[in-house]
Write a protein that holds these residues in place. Sequence first.
Motif, mmCIF file in Angstrom:
data_model
loop_
_atom_site.group_PDB
_atom_site.id
_atom_site.type_symbol
_atom_site.label_atom_id
_atom_site.label_comp_id
_atom_site.label_asym_id
_atom_site.label_seq_id
_atom_site.Cartn_x
_atom_site.Cartn_y
_atom_site.Cartn_z
ATOM 1 N N THR A 86 9.294 5.875 32.522
ATOM 2 C CA THR A 86 10.096 6.217 33.701
ATOM 3 C C THR A 86 11.505 5.658 33.582
ATOM 4 O O THR A 86 12.489 6.339 33.906
ATOM 5 C CB THR A 86 9.428 5.673 34.973
ATOM 6 O OG1 THR A 86 8.108 6.207 35.081
ATOM 7 C CG2 THR A 86 10.224 6.052 36.214
ATOM 8 N N PHE A 87 11.612 4.418 33.095
ATOM 9 C CA PHE A 87 12.926 3.806 32.933
ATOM 10 C C PHE A 87 13.766 4.551 31.904
ATOM 11 O O PHE A 87 14.960 4.788 32.110
ATOM 12 C CB PHE A 87 12.765 2.339 32.519
ATOM 13 C CG PHE A 87 13.044 1.373 33.628
ATOM 14 C CD1 PHE A 87 13.995 0.386 33.497
ATOM 15 C CD2 PHE A 87 12.360 1.471 34.821
ATOM 16 C CE1 PHE A 87 14.262 -0.493 34.528
ATOM 17 C CE2 PHE A 87 12.611 0.605 35.855
ATOM 18 C CZ PHE A 87 13.569 -0.386 35.714
ATOM 19 N N TYR A 91 17.253 6.282 33.060
ATOM 20 C CA TYR A 91 18.533 5.834 32.547
ATOM 21 C C TYR A 91 19.154 6.807 31.558
ATOM 22 O O TYR A 91 20.372 6.815 31.371
ATOM 23 C CB TYR A 91 18.397 4.427 31.946
ATOM 24 C CG TYR A 91 18.239 3.416 33.040
ATOM 25 C CD1 TYR A 91 19.281 3.172 33.924
ATOM 26 C CD2 TYR A 91 17.038 2.752 33.244
ATOM 27 C CE1 TYR A 91 19.139 2.281 34.960
ATOM 28 C CE2 TYR A 91 16.890 1.855 34.284
ATOM 29 C CZ TYR A 91 17.947 1.626 35.143
ATOM 30 O OH TYR A 91 17.795 0.748 36.170
ATOM 31 N N ASN A 191 16.869 -2.111 40.226
ATOM 32 C CA ASN A 191 16.787 -2.268 38.784
ATOM 33 C C ASN A 191 17.529 -3.492 38.264
ATOM 34 O O ASN A 191 17.200 -4.036 37.216
ATOM 35 C CB ASN A 191 17.351 -1.018 38.100
ATOM 36 C CG ASN A 191 18.794 -0.743 38.512
ATOM 37 O OD1 ASN A 191 19.060 -0.446 39.675
ATOM 38 N ND2 ASN A 191 19.725 -0.843 37.592
ATOM 39 N N CYS A 281 20.416 -3.799 32.761
ATOM 40 C CA CYS A 281 18.991 -3.921 33.065
ATOM 41 C C CYS A 281 18.163 -3.176 32.021
ATOM 42 O O CYS A 281 17.103 -3.635 31.612
ATOM 43 C CB CYS A 281 18.706 -3.365 34.451
ATOM 44 S SG CYS A 281 16.999 -3.579 34.974
ATOM 45 N N LEU A 282 18.655 -2.018 31.588
ATOM 46 C CA LEU A 282 17.946 -1.266 30.560
ATOM 47 C C LEU A 282 17.890 -2.073 29.268
ATOM 48 O O LEU A 282 16.854 -2.106 28.594
ATOM 49 C CB LEU A 282 18.648 0.078 30.324
ATOM 50 C CG LEU A 282 18.037 0.972 29.242
ATOM 51 C CD1 LEU A 282 16.590 1.302 29.596
ATOM 52 C CD2 LEU A 282 18.848 2.245 29.077
ATOM 53 N N GLY A 285 15.377 -4.662 29.621
ATOM 54 C CA GLY A 285 14.015 -4.149 29.655
ATOM 55 C C GLY A 285 13.437 -3.976 28.275
ATOM 56 O O GLY A 285 12.241 -3.820 28.123
#
Length: 285
Positions: A86-87, A91, A191, A281-282, A285
Amino acid sequence: MFNKAVSGTLLVAGTTIGAGMLGIPLVTARAGFIPAVLITILVWLFMLATGLLFLEATLWMHRGANVLSMSRRFLGRGGRIAAGGTFLFLYYCLMVAYFAGGAPIFTQAFSLSNSWLGYLAYGLIFGGIVAVGVKLVDRINYLLMAAMFIGYFALIGAGSAEVSIDRLTGGNAYQALFAAPILFSSFGFHNVIPSLVTYFDRDVAVLRKSILYGTLISLVVYLVWQWLIIGSVPLSAIELALAEGRPATAALQTLTGHPWVMRLGQFFAFFCHRDFNARRCLLDG
């Protein structure tokens, strides 16, 4: 603590406020100003509450935790895969949106001969800032937020004289429900919470203030913007702009007759197309 709170507030506000806010009045105008205010406040309260809950969940985790590690702990391996997928999808869409919206403005502003040079320069400059680290993102965010607010207040000043009380009354309150999905996305900041927890070394007081004040700034910005557009632009012109896929500044320019209103809108949109925190944030992650 004051400097940290200010920094966190601007990071949350900078994540929340984006160029999409130019289109918020286009979807709330049919409801009328008062219903638009009510649905905006309700969405803000919901997103504020879920943001604070997400903060608590992040603080339960080990240092350096992110959405992937959190979903693995609470939802298992399948949840981690679902969250990661999903991320990546989210993004990827955001990256496309930011490049599609920001790079052409960048190309025009610097009179680059080829559009691909604008995309390349846009990606290298802002991607390089993100690659350096969150501290540089924080400092650059101060400057870009200042420029964004200059453009915002200039737009408000350009159209505030056109606001009419008659246009602020009436409307169909039921239509406010159709604006809710757009508003939910406009208040999205969750996020960035894991990155902020790490950046501020789990300082709960600073983190809570950052979320509260950052989203509150966004709420005020959105409400004033809707007051300006709904109160000054005829509903027919707003609906036409929505049908043609143009921002609210296009309708405002038609009303005021000032071509520089659109320039201001482009200036504002450019500084909104810089969601460093989403990218950071990505990376985390």
